[in-house]
Each structure stands twice: as C-alpha cells, then as structure tokens.
Enzyme design. Structure first.
Site, PDB file in Angstrom:
ATOM      1  N   GLU A   1      26.620 -21.163  -6.560  1.00 43.66           N
ATOM      2  CA  GLU A   1      26.475 -19.754  -6.929  1.00 43.66           C
ATOM      3  C   GLU A   1      25.633 -18.991  -5.905  1.00 43.66           C
ATOM      4  OE1 GLU A   1      26.972 -19.655 -11.704  1.00 43.66           O
ATOM      5  OE2 GLU A   1      24.962 -20.166 -10.995  1.00 43.66           O
TER       6      GLU A   1
ATOM      7  N   LYS B   1      18.508 -26.569  -7.404  1.00 46.56           N
ATOM      8  CA  LYS B   1      19.879 -26.088  -7.458  1.00 46.56           C
ATOM      9  C   LYS B   1      20.243 -25.662  -6.041  1.00 46.56           C
ATOM     10  CE  LYS B   1      22.784 -22.404  -9.455  1.00 46.56           C
ATOM     11  NZ  LYS B   1      22.819 -21.260 -10.398  1.00 46.56           N
TER      12      LYS B   1
ATOM     13  N   LYS C   1      25.391 -31.460 -15.961  1.00 47.76           N
ATOM     14  CA  LYS C   1      25.631 -30.769 -17.227  1.00 47.76           C
ATOM     15  C   LYS C   1      26.517 -31.616 -18.137  1.00 47.76           C
ATOM     16  CE  LYS C   1      25.014 -25.946 -15.846  1.00 47.76           C
ATOM     17  NZ  LYS C   1      25.561 -24.575 -15.914  1.00 47.76           N
TER      18      LYS C   1
ATOM     19  N   ASP D   1      30.627 -25.364 -17.790  1.00 44.65           N
ATOM     20  CA  ASP D   1      29.380 -24.601 -17.893  1.00 44.65           C
ATOM     21  C   ASP D   1      28.977 -24.334 -19.337  1.00 44.65           C
ATOM     22  OD1 ASP D   1      27.160 -23.129 -17.256  1.00 44.65           O
ATOM     23  OD2 ASP D   1      28.234 -21.342 -16.625  1.00 44.65           O
TER      24      ASP D   1
ATOM     25  N   ARG E   1      37.496 -25.564 -10.834  1.00 42.91           N
ATOM     26  CA  ARG E   1      36.044 -25.612 -10.945  1.00 42.91           C
ATOM     27  C   ARG E   1      35.576 -26.850 -11.701  1.00 42.91           C
ATOM     28  NH1 ARG E   1      32.414 -20.923 -13.907  1.00 42.91           N
ATOM     29  NH2 ARG E   1      30.497 -22.124 -14.116  1.00 42.91           N
TER      30      ARG E   1
ATOM     31  N   GLU F   1      23.573 -19.592 -24.504  1.00 42.37           N
ATOM     32  CA  GLU F   1      24.180 -18.662 -23.545  1.00 42.37           C
ATOM     33  C   GLU F   1      25.623 -18.325 -23.902  1.00 42.37           C
ATOM     34  OE1 GLU F   1      25.374 -18.608 -18.788  1.00 42.37           O
ATOM     35  OE2 GLU F   1      24.087 -20.184 -19.582  1.00 42.37           O
TER      36      GLU F   1
ATOM     37  N   ASN G   1      17.393 -20.936 -10.292  1.00 40.96           N
ATOM     38  CA  ASN G   1      17.620 -19.954  -9.221  1.00 40.96           C
ATOM     39  C   ASN G   1      16.238 -19.530  -8.733  1.00 40.96           C
ATOM     40  OD1 ASN G   1      20.473 -19.973  -9.525  1.00 40.96           O
ATOM     41  ND2 ASN G   1      20.309 -18.569 -11.254  1.00 40.96           N
TER      42      ASN G   1
END
Length: 715
Positions: free
Chosen positions: A306, A302, A374, A379, A350, A407, A225
């Site tokens: 999002e 990215k 990924k 996620d 998703r 995470e 990000n």
C-alpha cells in the site's frame, strides 16, 4: 428529615432491578459483590502469604486484595507465616509445600503458566497460586479472581495452565497526531494527549490490568503505517514512560517502524538494507532504545505494501529487510515481526500475493524474525478462507494476525462477537501434514519446530469512556486475549465468562444475551457479504455498502467491482483453475474441494467461483434466491437481537442497557441499508425478482447511491 433521606437512599439502591449507572470504564474488572449463596465460602479469604515480593508480584497481591475487598467486604491482610494462610502465592512454593505432584505440574507450565490448587478442607483450606515466574503468578492470580467473579466453587481447585503462544500482542494502529487508523472508539490513548502523564496514570493502569487479566504480554504502540518520527528523541521519551508503567504487568512495548527511517530522520542517502551505513544506523538506534528500555520487545514492520517503503525499493527481498533489523535486535533478544500483508499493484489476484512473495523465502529469515500473516488471504473480511501461507512455511516462525476493531464489520455501531470467526480460522485444517494440521497447530509450535510462537490482534481501544465505543466490543478485546492464551477454549464459554464479569451472574440474563453474541457474526456476514462475497464496502471508509463504486484512476483491486464481478452472466470471483488459480495455493484435498463449485463450501462459493444467477444451490434454490434469503435472514437476525435485548431491561444498569439498545437500533437500520443496496444493485444484473414472500426493500437504489458516510460520526 436527614434520617428519612438516608432510609430512602438505602431502599432505592437495595431494591432488586435498580442498579447504579455504569459507564463501562472498568471493563470486566468491576469486582461486584458476590451473591449470598457463595459469600460464606469466599469470606474465608482473609489472609494472603506472599513468597518473595517483586513489582510484578506486588501488582498481583494488590489486585487480589482489591478484588476480595470489593466482592466480599473482607479486608484481606498479608500473613508473614506460611501456615494457616487462606491464599499462598509466589514462585517456587513447591519447595515449601508438600503437595504430591506439584513439582511435576510446574515443569509443564513453562515460563508463564501457573498452578492453582486447593489443599485441605473447611477452615484449614488453603488456595495455592504458584508458577515458575512472577509473570505466571500474576496470570494465576487473575485466573483465580476470574473464578471469584464467576462465583465458581473454590473448595477443590486443581488447575494447571500454560499459554499456547509465547508472544501475545495487541497492535495499536495509532498515529502520532492522536488519530487511530480503523479505530472507532475515539482518539489514541498513547499519542497527542494534553493531560500530563501523572493524571493519566490510573487510566493506563486500567489498560495494563485488563491486558494482564487475559494474558496479553506485549503491545505495539503505533500504526503499522508508521511515521519515521516515532524513533526520534521526542517520541522515544514517551515510549520509555509507557514501558516503565506497563512493565510490572508483564507487558513489553514494541514499535512499528518505517523502513525508510535511516534516510528520512537519519540523513542517509537511502535505506538499502544491504548497505553497511544503513545497517549501522539501525544498530545504533536499537542500542539507543535498549539503553533506556532494557526489555524492549522489538519492531513491527509493514513494507512494500500500500505504498509503504521496503527492501524491494532497492531490489532486495523481504528476508533481506527483515534480517537487517533482526541482526540489530538479536543481541538484546528483540523480535522483528514482518507483516505478510503485501498489497502491491502486481496485476495478479490480490488473494495470492502473500503466498507468492513469502513462501519462496521459507528458511531464509533469521530466527528472531516472525512473519505476521492475516487470518485470511485478503483483508479482515466478515468471512474469508484461511490464508494459504499457514502451513506452507515450515522453516519460518509464523504468527496469526486478527483484527479486533471491526473495520469491515460495522465499526463500533454493530454487535459482532468475533471469537466465532477466530475459532473458524484456528480450527481450519491446512492438511500440510495430513488431517489435523490446523491453522492453530501450524502457528503454536506443535506442528513445526518454530523458534518463536506469537499472535497479534489489531486493537479496538480508544479514549471513549468505555474504551471500545460499544459495550459489547469489549468482549472482542477480552476474547482475543483468552484465545491467545488458549485457542482451544470455546467461544461460548469465553462469552459466558465475560458476561458474568461485565454484567451479571444471573442465568436469566446470561443465556439469552450469550445467544445474541454467538449468532451475531453470522448475522453480519449475511446482511453484508453472504456466500463468500467480499469487499463490497465503501473503498475508503470500509463501512457502508458501495458495490457500484467507480473511482477514475483508482487501482481495480481497490474497488468492490474487482471482487464481486457482477454482470448479466453471474457473480463471484473465479479463483478456480480456470480463473486466477488461487486454489493451487492450498494443499489437497482442499485445492480440489475449493476448485469444484459442487464441493466448495457454500459459505465461500462466491469467493472461489463466478456462477450464473440461476445456478442451483444445495437447497434447490437458484443462486439469486439463495442470496436474497441470506440478506433478509441477516436483517431478521438483527431484529431478533433487538427483541431479545429489550427483554433484558431491568436486569442490568439502565445506562449500559440503553447504550446497547441504541446501538442495536443503528445496526438494524444499517442492516436494511446493506440488504437493499446490495440486492437492488445486483438485481440490475440478475434481472430476477426478489422472492414474493420477502418484504419489499425499504430504500430506492438511486437514493442509496447518494448516501455519504460521515466518518466523524464514528470517531
């Protein structure tokens, strides 16, 4: 009196079981004294011959001398003559040493592989470390040091190794203000530090040495990000310093870039990738970077995910955006890593979005574009099936992205050894070219003729003294690098290596501790998201359980209810043909296997199916009872981990022992929190009792719903 004090000091610190306290700052590069049983063999390592030095070779030489001194008390010296040396290291030694087959073995090493071989016996024995490049010698040297640390026999070494992936990267999600997104070991090691660079040089060298020791050859310095400002002079000056420091360790630097940079910091009216003015802006910026960093690695992007800007904002495709950057980087051999983590409000499942957006673009990306995928389709969950994108894009270079930072696995408070998860992904069969078409082969170049092969790991590194917040989280950094080098290595052999280098060579410590590590990830899955459940975590912090969360105005697929779909009729996400039909994205026989709950692996059954609470599992239990037993098994496993670890007291330094014991206590408490929160909440729908032989929940549901997670506790 002074003599008595010295004698007491000697007795105390030479007594078995009493060790100096350790902070963990040296990671697995501690270089402790080897035991007496191997000291004689290693103490012969007194001379080193170096064939043509360079900054990289100098790093290798100094590291080897440092390790030998620390482990054997021998001061190794550099010998200017080839004959009689204990260790011979350098590029092209096959031209100077008559070893049968050495030239052929070097041909199989590629640009970064190495050969380590012992020639001769006894006092005439020599250890040869050679390669086709300085980088190969560096990696071979660290491999040899690893053998010394593990007290292996070096009398008859014959090793030929080369990396499975060309590019082996860490992705730091570090922000320019010094915070780290999904980082649980303190603030950024790169950005917004008050100390001057010279003071921090040794700290950065430890980082570089650690990465070189496991074969990592690239690092992305900032968050995906990305802030556009990272491309301004203020920050590029810092990037130049990092590049210069890391270069002797064969580590290239990369940057995450914001797709809107031309408009935000370049003053252009937009960032449309098909506009000449925008393309020229990127070419000029890339030229500026390479003038200062000739070996700059490239960009990570990215886009259109999002809320991040991207080419779709202008009606363009991912290929249009990636190719624009690729053209700017191509003259310098730079790489674009374009993330396939697309998470947009499409209204569709998703889990299907990456496949839907990227597979139709296969063959349309330039050769220096790598699509970064990924490991799972959603996620970084404790367990996911592999992403169906793997194997589905034969004409595009794909790289796999793992998360090292935990995470969704308890942050730095939970012991969760992740190589078992990574191996699960690597060894998953895509069937795209028949049986044996594993994810590993679909990404390492052995299945498809990819221009580039690469792998990325989202780093768990911060300013904590022990680098990762939990001493055992260091193992996930180490193991990621080892698997990036060779994905065929076993998780248990990597864990054993790490334990020997980080703690002790004593099997009485290694065996039970390795058992803890190898069982830990499954324990986390059980007390968090068993049977294919996923995204039950708090929607913002991703730590504690919040399966009940409702946020007014939030997108449905931000919230746990979207994923577990618990109701009186049952639980689970229907991705079968009668649901979202995500199973269609997998090759046969996987599509049919996942589509049928009777053949779907039960550890993923609620990922692919919404089933009634009384559905009969293979054990003969109802789905509700099976779910209960998994949650309780997870808690019991952590309690067992605590008991096993308590027995390790006295076998390692007290400081690290107590640190881990404290973390396991937190993990045990939070495992109960997870179990009780999920089961008590799901019970409001199932209306079924928890099996009588299981202990009663220690919490009340209303009490659990009031718990507010304090993020500052973990940073």
């Amino acid at each position: 009196m002074r003599g008595k004090i010295l004698l007491l000091f000697f007795l105390v610190f030479s007594m078995p079981g009493l060790m100096m306290a350790e902070s963990g700052e040296n990671l697995w590069l501690r270089y402790e004294k080897v035991s007496n049983k191997v000291l004689d063999e290693y103490s012969g390592l007194k001379k080193i011959y170096v064939e043509e030095s360079s900054p990289v070779i100098e790093v290798a030489q100094n590291e080897l001398m440092k390790a030998i001194k620390a482990m054997t008390s021998v001061d190794a010296v550099v010998n200017k003559k080839l004959a009689g040396s204990s260790i011979l290291m350098g590029v092209g030694l096959d031209e100077k040493i008559n070893i049968q087959g050495l030239k052929d073995r070097l041909k199989n090493c590629g640009p970064e592989g190495y050969v380590i071989q012992t020639i001769g016996t006894g006092s005439d024995a020599q250890v040869v470390i050679t390669a086709n490049s300085d980088a190969g010698v560096l990696y071979g040297t660290f491999a040899f040091i690893r053998m010394l640390q593990s007290e292996e026999d070096i009398a008859a070494i014959n090793i030929v190794e080369s990396p499975k992936y060309e590019l082996r990267l860490l992705n730091h999600w570090d922000n320019l203000n010094g915070t780290v997104e999904r980082g649980y070991a303190g603030h950024s090691i790169w950005w917004n530090r008050e100390k001057i660079f010279k003071v921090l040089k040794e700290h950065y060298q430890t980082y570089a040495r650690a990465n070189a020791s496991i074969g990592i050859n690239g690092t992305v310095l900032n968050n995906v990000n990305a802030a556009p400002e990272v491309l301004t002079d203020e920050y590029l000056e810092q990037v130049v310093r990092f590049a210069n420091l890391l270069r002797p360790y064969n580590i290239k630097v990369y940057l995450s870039v914001n797709f809107s940079s031309p408009a935000v910091i370049g003053g252009l009216e937009d960032s449309d990738p098909l506009r000449d003015e925008v393309r020229e802006w990127w070419k000029d910026k890339v030229e500026e970077i390479y003038e200062e960093i000739p070996d700059f690695g490239g960009f990570l992007v990215k886009a259109n995910s999002e809320g991040q800007p991207g080419p779709q904002d202008y009606g363009r495709t991912h290929a249009d955006g990636a190719n624009m950057l690729a053209e700017a980087l191509e003259p310098y051999n730079g790489i674009v890593m374009w993330r396939a983590f697309v998470y947009a409000p499409s209204g569709d499942d998703r889990a299907k979005q990456a496949y839907t957006e990227f597979v139709p673009l296969d063959g349309k990306f330039h050769e220096n574009v790598i699509v970064q995928v990924k490991n799972g389709p959603v996620d970084f969950q404790p367990r996911e099936p592999f992403s169906p994108v793997f194997g589905a894009m034969e004409e595009t270079s794909l790289m796999i992205e793992f998360q090292i930072t935990q995470e969704y696995l308890g942050f730095s408070n939970h012991l969760a050894y992740l190589p078992t998860m990574q191996k699960e992904t690597f060894e998953s069969d895509t069937y795209v070219k028949g049986p044996g078409s594993t994810v590993a082969k679909a990404t390492d170049g052995s299945l498809f003729n990819q221009k580039h092969t690469a792998i990325a790991g989202v780093a768990n590194i911060g300013r904590d003294t022990n680098w990762t917040g939990h001493h055992f989280a260091q193992a996930n950094w180490y193991a990621y690098g080892r698997l990036a080098w060779d994905h065929t290595l076993r998780a248990d052999e990597i864990g054993q290596e790490w334990l020997k280098m980080t703690f002790s060579n004593d099997s009485a410590f290694i065996d039970p501790t390795l058992n803890i590590m190898m069982r830990s990830r499954e324990a986390v899955v059980n007390y968090m998201t068993p049977l294919g459940l996923h995204h039950l975590m708090g929607w913002s912090h991703h730590h504690g359980p919040e399966p009940w969360t409702e946020i007014e105005g939030a997108r449905p697929d931000w919230l746990p209810k979207y994923y577990h779909n618990a109701s009186e009729s049952g639980i689970g996400f229907d991705r079968s043909e009668s649901g979202s039909n995500a199973v269609e994205q997998y090759e046969e026989p996987l599509a049919s296997m996942y589509n049928n709950p009777k053949t779907c692996p039960e550890n993923l059954i609620l990922w692919f199916h919404h089933l009634p609470w009384d559905y009969t599992m293979s054990s003969g239990l109802s789905l509700w009872d099976e779910l209960c037993y998994h949650y309780y098994d997870g808690v019991e496993e952590v309690r067992l981990m605590q008991k096993k670890w308590d027995r390790m007291q006295g076998m390692i330094d007290e400081e690290r022992f107590e640190h881990v014991r404290h973390k396991l206590k937190i993990q045990s408490r939070e495992a109960e929190w997870w179990r009780d929160a999920c089961l008590l909440y799901f019970q409001t729908f199932s209306k079924m009792p928890i099996p009588a032989e299981l202990e009663r929940p220690v919490h009340d549901l209303d009490e659990l719903k009031k718990i507010k997670f304090d993020m500052t506790h973990h940073n």
